[in-house]
Design a protein around this motif. Structure first.
Motif, short mmCIF file in Angstrom:
data_model
loop_
_atom_site.label_atom_id
_atom_site.label_comp_id
_atom_site.label_asym_id
_atom_site.label_seq_id
_atom_site.Cartn_x
_atom_site.Cartn_y
_atom_site.Cartn_z
N ILE A 41 0.85 -1.20 0.00
CA ILE A 41 0.00 0.00 0.00
C ILE A 41 0.88 1.24 0.00
CG2 ILE A 41 -1.64 1.33 1.38
CD1 ILE A 41 -2.89 -1.33 2.25
N MET A 42 1.96 1.21 0.76
CA MET A 42 2.87 2.37 0.81
C MET A 42 3.42 2.67 -0.58
SD MET A 42 6.33 3.04 0.54
CE MET A 42 7.37 1.71 1.11
N GLN A 43 3.88 1.65 -1.31
CA GLN A 43 4.46 1.91 -2.63
C GLN A 43 3.44 2.59 -3.55
OE1 GLN A 43 5.61 -2.22 -3.26
NE2 GLN A 43 7.77 -1.62 -3.32
N ASP A 74 4.86 9.47 3.89
CA ASP A 74 6.21 9.90 3.56
C ASP A 74 7.15 8.72 3.31
OD1 ASP A 74 5.37 12.50 3.77
OD2 ASP A 74 5.97 12.67 5.87
N ALA A 75 6.98 7.67 4.09
CA ALA A 75 7.75 6.44 3.88
C ALA A 75 9.25 6.73 3.80
CB ALA A 75 7.25 5.71 2.63
N GLU A 76 9.76 7.39 4.79
CA GLU A 76 11.15 7.85 4.76
C GLU A 76 12.16 6.71 4.64
OE1 GLU A 76 11.45 10.25 8.26
OE2 GLU A 76 10.15 11.81 7.43
N CYS A 77 11.83 5.55 5.14
CA CYS A 77 12.80 4.44 5.08
C CYS A 77 12.60 3.57 3.85
CB CYS A 77 12.74 3.59 6.35
SG CYS A 77 11.34 2.46 6.43
N GLY A 78 11.63 3.90 3.03
CA GLY A 78 11.43 3.15 1.79
C GLY A 78 10.88 1.75 1.99
N GLY A 79 10.30 1.51 3.13
CA GLY A 79 9.70 0.19 3.37
C GLY A 79 10.58 -0.74 4.18
N ALA A 80 11.63 -0.21 4.78
CA ALA A 80 12.57 -1.04 5.54
C ALA A 80 12.15 -1.25 6.99
CB ALA A 80 13.96 -0.43 5.49
N LEU A 81 10.95 -0.82 7.31
CA LEU A 81 10.39 -1.02 8.64
C LEU A 81 11.22 -0.32 9.72
CD1 LEU A 81 7.92 -2.43 9.80
CD2 LEU A 81 9.25 -4.53 10.02
N SER A 82 11.61 0.91 9.40
CA SER A 82 12.39 1.63 10.40
C SER A 82 12.03 3.11 10.51
CB SER A 82 13.89 1.49 10.08
OG SER A 82 14.18 2.02 8.82
N CYS A 83 10.82 3.50 10.09
CA CYS A 83 10.50 4.92 10.21
C CYS A 83 9.09 5.19 10.74
CB CYS A 83 10.66 5.63 8.86
SG CYS A 83 9.36 5.29 7.65
N ALA A 84 8.14 4.37 10.42
CA ALA A 84 6.73 4.53 10.83
C ALA A 84 6.07 5.77 10.22
CB ALA A 84 6.58 4.54 12.35
N THR A 85 6.67 6.35 9.18
CA THR A 85 6.03 7.50 8.52
C THR A 85 5.10 7.06 7.39
OG1 THR A 85 7.90 7.81 7.00
CG2 THR A 85 7.93 9.07 9.07
N CYS A 86 4.79 5.80 7.37
CA CYS A 86 3.82 5.27 6.42
C CYS A 86 2.57 4.78 7.16
CB CYS A 86 4.42 4.11 5.63
SG CYS A 86 4.80 2.67 6.66
N MET A 87 2.44 5.21 8.41
CA MET A 87 1.35 4.69 9.23
C MET A 87 -0.01 5.15 8.71
SD MET A 87 0.90 4.81 13.36
CE MET A 87 0.37 6.51 13.52
N ARG A 141 -1.61 0.66 11.40
CA ARG A 141 -0.81 -0.30 10.64
C ARG A 141 0.24 0.48 9.85
NH1 ARG A 141 -2.60 -5.59 9.73
NH2 ARG A 141 -0.44 -5.78 9.02
N LEU A 142 1.32 -0.22 9.51
CA LEU A 142 2.33 0.36 8.63
C LEU A 142 2.01 -0.07 7.21
CD1 LEU A 142 5.54 -0.14 10.78
CD2 LEU A 142 4.18 1.95 10.48
N SER A 143 1.73 0.91 6.36
CA SER A 143 1.25 0.57 5.02
C SER A 143 2.31 -0.12 4.17
CB SER A 143 0.70 1.82 4.32
OG SER A 143 1.71 2.79 4.15
#
Ligand code: FES
Length: 106
Positions: free
Chosen positions: A24-26, A37-50, A83-85
């Protein structure tokens, strides 16, 4: 493919089509959905895709992993609907999903 609607804190809505197999984030990032924002690009280390998932959809999504749950705890705006998208892969069953973007991500 699934058509997914994002509702931002100011009440605006954005509906986009996301291909099966993408997260969903992509899909949201490619379509410039505000607040993902997905700052970490999906690496599960930012939570800006919540995102916040409505109750009627929560049980229809894949379960959270311990890693996703752990990352969510770093967000001050987490709640039971969070959830993290980046951790949710799209398939046809998600067609019609509606998500809220936290006010803190605008
Ligand atoms: Fe960073 Fe999802 S994009 S945790």
């Amino acid at each position: 493919m699934a058509r997914i609607t994002f509702e931002t804190a100011d009440g605006k809505e954005r509906t986009i089509d996301i291909a099966s197999g993408q997260s969903i984030m992509q899909g949201a990032v490619q379509s410039n959905v505000p607040g993902i924002d997905a700052e970490c690009g999906g690496a599960l280390s930012c939570a800006t895709c919540m995102v916040y998932v409505p109750a009627e959809w929560a049980a229809r999504l894949p379960l959270k992993t311990d890693d996703e749950d752990g990352m969510l705890q770093f967000s001050p705006h987490v709640n039971e609907r969070s959830r993290l998208s980046c951790q949710i892969t799209v398939d046809d069953t998600l067609d019609g999903l509606r998500l809220k973007v936290p006010a803190s991500q605008h």
